[in-house]
Scaffold this motif. Structure first.
Motif, PDB file in Angstrom:
ATOM      1  N   LYS A  85       8.469  62.395  77.413  1.00 42.72           N
ATOM      2  CA  LYS A  85       9.155  63.622  76.970  1.00 42.72           C
ATOM      3  C   LYS A  85      10.592  63.308  76.561  1.00 42.72           C
ATOM      4  CE  LYS A  85       6.394  67.050  79.410  1.00 42.72           C
ATOM      5  NZ  LYS A  85       6.314  67.946  80.578  1.00 42.72           N
ATOM      6  N   GLN A  86      11.219  62.442  77.333  1.00 44.63           N
ATOM      7  CA  GLN A  86      12.592  62.037  76.982  1.00 44.63           C
ATOM      8  C   GLN A  86      12.610  61.325  75.622  1.00 44.63           C
ATOM      9  OE1 GLN A  86      14.421  59.306  79.835  1.00 44.63           O
ATOM     10  NE2 GLN A  86      15.710  58.570  78.150  1.00 44.63           N
ATOM     11  N   GLU A  89      12.311  63.814  72.878  1.00 47.08           N
ATOM     12  CA  GLU A  89      13.613  64.471  72.637  1.00 47.08           C
ATOM     13  C   GLU A  89      14.522  63.578  71.805  1.00 47.08           C
ATOM     14  OE1 GLU A  89      14.561  67.482  76.350  1.00 47.08           O
ATOM     15  OE2 GLU A  89      15.108  65.387  76.540  1.00 47.08           O
ATOM     16  N   GLU A  90      14.555  62.298  72.151  1.00 48.16           N
ATOM     17  CA  GLU A  90      15.401  61.364  71.384  1.00 48.16           C
ATOM     18  C   GLU A  90      14.919  61.253  69.942  1.00 48.16           C
ATOM     19  OE1 GLU A  90      16.334  58.602  75.315  1.00 48.16           O
ATOM     20  OE2 GLU A  90      15.531  57.632  73.524  1.00 48.16           O
ATOM     21  N   GLU A  93      16.180  64.233  68.105  1.00 46.07           N
ATOM     22  CA  GLU A  93      17.623  64.108  67.830  1.00 46.07           C
ATOM     23  C   GLU A  93      17.878  63.136  66.683  1.00 46.07           C
ATOM     24  OE1 GLU A  93      19.771  62.985  71.386  1.00 46.07           O
ATOM     25  OE2 GLU A  93      18.852  64.649  72.490  1.00 46.07           O
ATOM     26  N   HIS A 132       9.084  70.086  69.669  1.00 49.07           N
ATOM     27  CA  HIS A 132      10.142  69.259  69.068  1.00 49.07           C
ATOM     28  C   HIS A 132       9.776  68.757  67.672  1.00 49.07           C
ATOM     29  CE1 HIS A 132      11.472  69.299  73.231  1.00 49.07           C
ATOM     30  NE2 HIS A 132      12.667  69.002  72.766  1.00 49.07           N
TER      31      HIS A 132
END
Ligand code: ZN
Length: 274
Positions: A85-86, A89-90, A93, A132
């Motif tokens: 999940k991290q 997110e990256e 971004e 996302h």
């Protein structure tokens, strides 16, 4: 001048360069796409890295790499899901449309069990990926990595999993280094595209002899992969994405990276002309 409009390079390929230098040098020679490995994005952060890439006229093709879902301990599997999940997110971004997965394998259990855990792991992050707008992309790896890196070793297995999950937020990456030997490759490439799952195409070559199982990939045309044939199978499906050069090589990392970059462009141009 060769057509470089579909040429993408993975930052790991020019590992000695930091991200900003990779972007500047790729842009200088006319490369249009870049796939960003996490370690190269972390110096400036994902957002600023994405801004620099787009500011130099390049497109972010993918973020690498998530995965490593299987583990005998459920707490560790939960940790892997959080980590993915991290990474999603990256990727968001950074502005990457996909996160490539090295799916993982757990030597203490069967490959079937590891594949089940991979599918569970992917399904656990799907809502998050959709939110996302980042696709998670299954990359089958050569069976020499079935001990710890991936229990998904053929395109058929990747296709079956993507079809079972049946979401546009899951795709498949076809890497010639991992799949060139597969007698069913042509059929599975067709199936991958027909199922709407063909998301990425990675190229390099298999050196003869290969002196390192991980860090001795060759430039296109240097080894034994019949790249012209695989490229034809891919193009015949109508695939119009980037052709991503992904070369891990101690030999090339030791040389002047500008000279290496020129070699990449030259071998890519020859690969494209075949
Ligand atoms: Zn790859």
């Amino acid at each position: 001048m060769a057509d470089l409009s579909k040429l993408c390079i993975h930052t790991i390929t020019t590992k000695p360069w930091k991200l900003a230098e990779s972007v500047e040098q790729y842009a200088r020679v006319g490369v249009k796409g870049i796939s960003v490995w996490q370690d190269s994005a972390m110096e400036l952060g994902a957002k600023e890295s994405g801004d620099i890439i787009r500011g130099n006229g390049l497109e972010v093709v993918s973020y690498v790499r998530g995965g490593f879902f299987p583990n005998v301990k459920s707490a560790e599997r939960e940790k892997a899901i959080d980590h993915n999940k991290q990474m999603i997110e990256e990727a968001a971004e950074l502005g990457a449309p996909m996160l490539v997965l090295v799916c993982g394998a757990e030597p203490a259990q069967t490959l079937e069990e590891s594949r089940k855990q991979i599918q569970d792991g992917i399904e656990s992050v799907l809502d998050f990926a959709e939110k996302h707008k980042v696709q998670v992309t299954i990359e089958p790896l050569h069976p020499m990595y079935a001990d710890t890196r991936s229990a998904i070793n053929t395109l058929q297995q990747a296709n079956e999993m993507a079809e079972a999950i049946d979401s546009k937020w899951v795709g498949v990456a076809v890497d010639v280094y991992h799949l060139w030997w597969d007698p069913d490759l042509e059929n599975q490439i067709k199936r991958c595209h027909a199922g709407g799952n063909f998301s990425a195409f990675h190229i390099c070559d298999w050196n003869v002899p290969t002196t390192d199982m991980l860090l001795d990939r060759g430039l296109m045309g240097e080894g034994c992969i019949k790249l012209d044939r695989i490229k034809k199978w891919v193009m015949d499906t109508g695939f119009d994405g980037f052709h991503e050069v992904e070369i891990f090589s101690n030999k090339f990392w030791e040389m002047d990276q500008k000279i290496f970059l020129d070699k990449i462009v030259k071998s890519y141009s020859e690969y494209w002309e075949d």
